[in-house]
Motif scaffolding. Structure first.
Motif, short mmCIF file in Angstrom:
data_model
loop_
_atom_site.label_atom_id
_atom_site.label_comp_id
_atom_site.label_asym_id
_atom_site.label_seq_id
_atom_site.Cartn_x
_atom_site.Cartn_y
_atom_site.Cartn_z
N ARG A 15 -0.40 1.72 12.16
CA ARG A 15 0.24 1.67 10.74
C ARG A 15 -0.67 2.39 9.93
N ARG A 18 -0.35 6.14 10.41
CA ARG A 18 0.58 6.89 9.74
C ARG A 18 0.28 7.00 8.03
N ARG A 19 -0.28 6.04 7.71
CA ARG A 19 -0.62 6.02 5.96
C ARG A 19 -1.64 7.16 5.76
#
Length: 181
Positions: A15, A18-19
Motif C-alpha cells: 500500500r 503504491r503511494r
C-alpha cells in the motif's frame, strides 16, 4: 535516483509502495514467486534477467530466498559501483547463516533438529515454523500428528526454552546433563 523496495507479500508495504509510486518515485518489489526480483525456474531473477542460480544459496528456506532477493534488489537498484548482474550473486555460496537461527544440529530417527534459540519474538518463531511446513505436510503421510509437531516446535523454540526446534513429531533429542561441580 531514489528507489523504494518492498516485499510483495506484505499488504502494508505494498500500500505504501503504491503511494510512493503515485508520487512519481521509482519502486521495485521482491518476493519468492512474484515481484520484480523473484525466483523463477530455479533462478533468482530481477528486471535485468537471471542473477544467480537458486542452488548457489547454502540454504534456501523461504525467508533465505526473500532476504537474498531483497539484498540483491538493494545492491542493484542503488547502483553501487562494482556490483552488477554478474557480481551480485558471487558471494552466495560462501555465505554463513548466523548461529542459533534455524541452525541444523543433527538428526535422530529421521527427525531433523534445529537450534533456533534466537526465535524470541512471534515473528521469528513463525519464520522457523513456516520453514518447516514441508515437513509438516509430509507428517500426515508418515502417520505423525502435525499438531503435535507444531506444539513441539513452539514449546522448544526461543525465549530460553532450550532453542531446539524439531522438524518431526517425535520426542525431543536427549538432554545431556553435565556436572560441572
Amino acid at each position: 535516483d531514489d528507489v523504494a523496495i518492498g516485499h510483495v507479500a506484505d499488504p502494508v508495504v505494498m500500500r505504501n509502495l503504491r503511494r510512493v509510486e503515485a508520487a512519481g518515485h521509482r519502486v521495485r518489489t521482491f518476493g519468492a514467486v512474484e515481484g520484480d526480483y523473484r525466483c523463477e525456474d530455479g533462478w533468482l531473477v530481477g528486471p535485468q534477467g537471471a542473477l544467480a542460480p537458486l542452488s548457489a544459496l547454502p540454504r534456501s528456506l523461504p525467508h533465505d530466498v526473500t532476504n537474498t532477493l531483497a539484498a540483491m534488489a538493494a545492491c542493484l537498484e542503488a547502483g553501487i559501483p562494482g556490483i552488477d548482474t554478474t557480481t551480485v550473486g558471487v558471494g552466495l555460496p560462501t555465505f554463513r547463516h548466523p548461529a542459533h537461527r534455524i541452525e541444523p544440529v543433527g538428526e535422530i530417527d529421521g527427525v531433523r533438529w534445529f537450534n533456533d534459540s534466537k526465535a524470541t519474538s512471534p515473528h521469528a518463531a513463525l519464520t522457523a515454523i513456516q520453514s518447516s511446513l514441508k515437513d509438516l505436510a509430509s507428517s500426515k503421510n508418515n502417520g505423525s500428528d502435525p499438531m503435535q509437531m507444531i506444539l513441539i516446535m513452539m514449546m522448544m523454540g526461543g525465549g530460553g526454552g532450550g532453542g531446539f526446534v524439531g522438524a518431526g513429531a517425535h520426542a525431543a533429542p536427549p538432554v545431556i546433563n553435565v556436572d560441572t561441580g
